[in-house]
Design an enzyme around this catalytic site. Sequence first.
Site, PDB file in Angstrom:
ATOM      1  N   ASN A 247      -2.431   2.753   3.557  1.00 18.19           N
ATOM      2  CA  ASN A 247      -1.887   4.078   3.860  1.00 18.19           C
ATOM      3  C   ASN A 247      -2.712   5.183   3.198  1.00 18.19           C
ATOM      4  O   ASN A 247      -2.809   6.291   3.724  1.00 18.19           O
ATOM      5  CB  ASN A 247      -0.437   4.179   3.384  1.00 18.19           C
ATOM      6  CG  ASN A 247       0.517   3.415   4.284  1.00 18.19           C
ATOM      7  OD1 ASN A 247       0.329   3.376   5.489  1.00 18.19           O
ATOM      8  ND2 ASN A 247       1.536   2.797   3.690  1.00 18.19           N
TER       9      ASN A 247
ATOM     10  N   PHE B  16      -0.712  -0.485  12.718  1.00 20.18           N
ATOM     11  CA  PHE B  16      -1.621  -0.008  11.675  1.00 20.18           C
ATOM     12  C   PHE B  16      -2.139  -1.119  10.747  1.00 20.18           C
ATOM     13  O   PHE B  16      -3.350  -1.248  10.534  1.00 20.18           O
ATOM     14  CB  PHE B  16      -0.941   1.100  10.857  1.00 20.18           C
ATOM     15  CG  PHE B  16      -1.769   1.599   9.716  1.00 20.18           C
ATOM     16  CD1 PHE B  16      -2.813   2.489   9.929  1.00 20.18           C
ATOM     17  CD2 PHE B  16      -1.530   1.183   8.411  1.00 20.18           C
ATOM     18  CE1 PHE B  16      -3.602   2.948   8.875  1.00 20.18           C
ATOM     19  CE2 PHE B  16      -2.302   1.638   7.348  1.00 20.18           C
ATOM     20  CZ  PHE B  16      -3.341   2.526   7.588  1.00 20.18           C
ATOM     21  N   ASN B  17      -1.241  -1.906  10.146  1.00 20.94           N
ATOM     22  CA  ASN B  17      -1.680  -2.874   9.128  1.00 20.94           C
ATOM     23  C   ASN B  17      -2.678  -3.883   9.699  1.00 20.94           C
ATOM     24  O   ASN B  17      -3.624  -4.287   9.009  1.00 20.94           O
ATOM     25  CB  ASN B  17      -0.485  -3.638   8.543  1.00 20.94           C
ATOM     26  CG  ASN B  17       0.378  -2.777   7.653  1.00 20.94           C
ATOM     27  OD1 ASN B  17      -0.070  -1.740   7.160  1.00 20.94           O
ATOM     28  ND2 ASN B  17       1.626  -3.187   7.458  1.00 20.94           N
TER      29      ASN B  17
ATOM     30  N   ASP C   7       6.778   1.141   1.865  1.00 21.98           N
ATOM     31  CA  ASP C   7       6.416   0.170   0.823  1.00 21.98           C
ATOM     32  C   ASP C   7       7.221   0.441  -0.450  1.00 21.98           C
ATOM     33  O   ASP C   7       7.636  -0.503  -1.144  1.00 21.98           O
ATOM     34  CB  ASP C   7       4.934   0.285   0.459  1.00 21.98           C
ATOM     35  CG  ASP C   7       4.008   0.059   1.636  1.00 21.98           C
ATOM     36  OD1 ASP C   7       3.524  -1.051   1.814  1.00 21.98           O
ATOM     37  OD2 ASP C   7       3.769   1.033   2.379  1.00 21.98           O
TER      38      ASP C   7
ATOM     39  N   HIS D 165       9.715   0.209   8.002  1.00 22.13           N
ATOM     40  CA  HIS D 165       9.133  -1.094   8.335  1.00 22.13           C
ATOM     41  C   HIS D 165       9.209  -2.119   7.190  1.00 22.13           C
ATOM     42  O   HIS D 165       9.698  -3.237   7.366  1.00 22.13           O
ATOM     43  CB  HIS D 165       7.649  -0.918   8.676  1.00 22.13           C
ATOM     44  CG  HIS D 165       7.352   0.184   9.621  1.00 22.13           C
ATOM     45  ND1 HIS D 165       7.450   0.034  10.985  1.00 22.13           N
ATOM     46  CD2 HIS D 165       6.952   1.466   9.424  1.00 22.13           C
ATOM     47  CE1 HIS D 165       7.106   1.155  11.582  1.00 22.13           C
ATOM     48  NE2 HIS D 165       6.813   2.055  10.660  1.00 22.13           N
ATOM     49  N   ASP D 166       8.658  -1.739   6.036  1.00 28.05           N
ATOM     50  CA  ASP D 166       8.272  -2.751   5.054  1.00 28.05           C
ATOM     51  C   ASP D 166       9.425  -3.513   4.377  1.00 28.05           C
ATOM     52  O   ASP D 166       9.281  -4.722   4.119  1.00 28.05           O
ATOM     53  CB  ASP D 166       7.356  -2.121   3.999  1.00 28.05           C
ATOM     54  CG  ASP D 166       6.023  -1.683   4.604  1.00 28.05           C
ATOM     55  OD1 ASP D 166       5.674  -2.173   5.691  1.00 28.05           O
ATOM     56  OD2 ASP D 166       5.341  -0.844   3.982  1.00 28.05           O
TER      57      ASP D 166
ATOM     58  N   THR E 105       2.814  -6.035   2.839  1.00 32.58           N
ATOM     59  CA  THR E 105       3.346  -4.921   3.637  1.00 32.58           C
ATOM     60  C   THR E 105       2.277  -3.851   3.878  1.00 32.58           C
ATOM     61  O   THR E 105       2.598  -2.708   4.198  1.00 32.58           O
ATOM     62  CB  THR E 105       4.587  -4.298   2.951  1.00 32.58           C
ATOM     63  OG1 THR E 105       4.202  -3.806   1.665  1.00 32.58           O
ATOM     64  CG2 THR E 105       5.710  -5.303   2.807  1.00 32.58           C
TER      65      THR E 105
ATOM     66  N   ASP F  21       0.850  -1.202   0.000  1.00 32.24           N
ATOM     67  CA  ASP F  21       0.000   0.000   0.000  1.00 32.24           C
ATOM     68  C   ASP F  21       0.888   1.255   0.000  1.00 32.24           C
ATOM     69  O   ASP F  21       0.850   2.041   0.939  1.00 32.24           O
ATOM     70  CB  ASP F  21      -0.945   0.001   1.228  1.00 32.24           C
ATOM     71  CG  ASP F  21      -0.218   0.013   2.562  1.00 32.24           C
ATOM     72  OD1 ASP F  21       0.968  -0.385   2.612  1.00 32.24           O
ATOM     73  OD2 ASP F  21      -0.824   0.465   3.559  1.00 32.24           O
TER      74      ASP F  21
END
Length: 310
Positions: free
Chosen positions: A39, A162-163, A17, A237-238, A122, A12
């Site tokens: 996102n 979040f995810n 990402d 993060h991703d 992700t 996203d």
Amino acid sequence: MSNKPTIILDCDPGHDDALAIVVAARYANLLGITTVSGNAPIESTTYNALVMKDLLGLDVPVHKGAIRPLVAPPQYATYVHGESGLDGADLPAPTSTIDSEDAVGYIIDTVRANEGVWLVPTGPLTNIGLALRLAPDIGKRIAGISLMGGGLFGNRTTAAEFNIWVDPEAADIVFNYGGPLVMAGLHLTHQFRATQPRIDRVKALPGQLANVLGDLMQFFTDTYMRRHHGMDGGAVHDPCSVLCLTHPELFGKTAAHVVVELTGEHTRGMTLIDQRDLKEVREANCDVLMTIDAEPAFDLMIDAIAHFSH
Ligand code: BDR
Ligand code: CA
């Protein structure tokens, strides 16, 4: 034959990402990119995926996916990524177009046609949850699922990352699918930060991609540093969910039983990671990444950017 892991990146974009796409294109055998609402709304995350495809000059399909979570109302992360999902840089308009609006069908068909595909989500797990529900056989065909989500603490709420928080019902399907599962949670990804010296290394690289990504990383890190106490850079993060497959030696992990909280008033979307050392705990269903060797991992990411930036 290449020993790179074969992956579908379900994302996203999203600043991190976008970096996951770069790392996947460089170090994995990237079959395709699927997009999901997360996102930003699906139109924006899909547009952003096409921007990245063109910037990198990739020859991979981009399939548009779920426009909203399974049960919960759609929610976005404009407070981190801006309205577009990729604020902070002048993005060149893509000339590529999507290959279909059926990411879930693409995932199912591709997994059935290819041995040993890793699914690397992700973003919210809507597409992957739908694929596993529509075609349970793919759970036995894939090499595994390596996801960014959850963790020992939350970011969207006290408990929830979040995810997972965006689509807990889809996450629940994924955590119960019964095959290999690797989780890059916040306690891991917060060790992998875009500090100013690291961003400056990207900005010093020649070419349009580095220029765009330098600006994106700056926006992302500035946002993080405005919103957090004591962080020296945005948590990237991703890419961790890709790098743990391509460079597993850089990661420490522990096997644990993990469940997704669906009903808690304060804890919906939390990943409950059972770290008790009791013999009675349920059998592990997940490899929970615990540590990343951040310096060499960041070097790899910068090398990947340099590779595509001319
Ligand atoms: C996750 O949420 C999104 O904002 C990022 O892209 C990442 O996938 C971190 O909680
Ligand atoms: Ca993401």
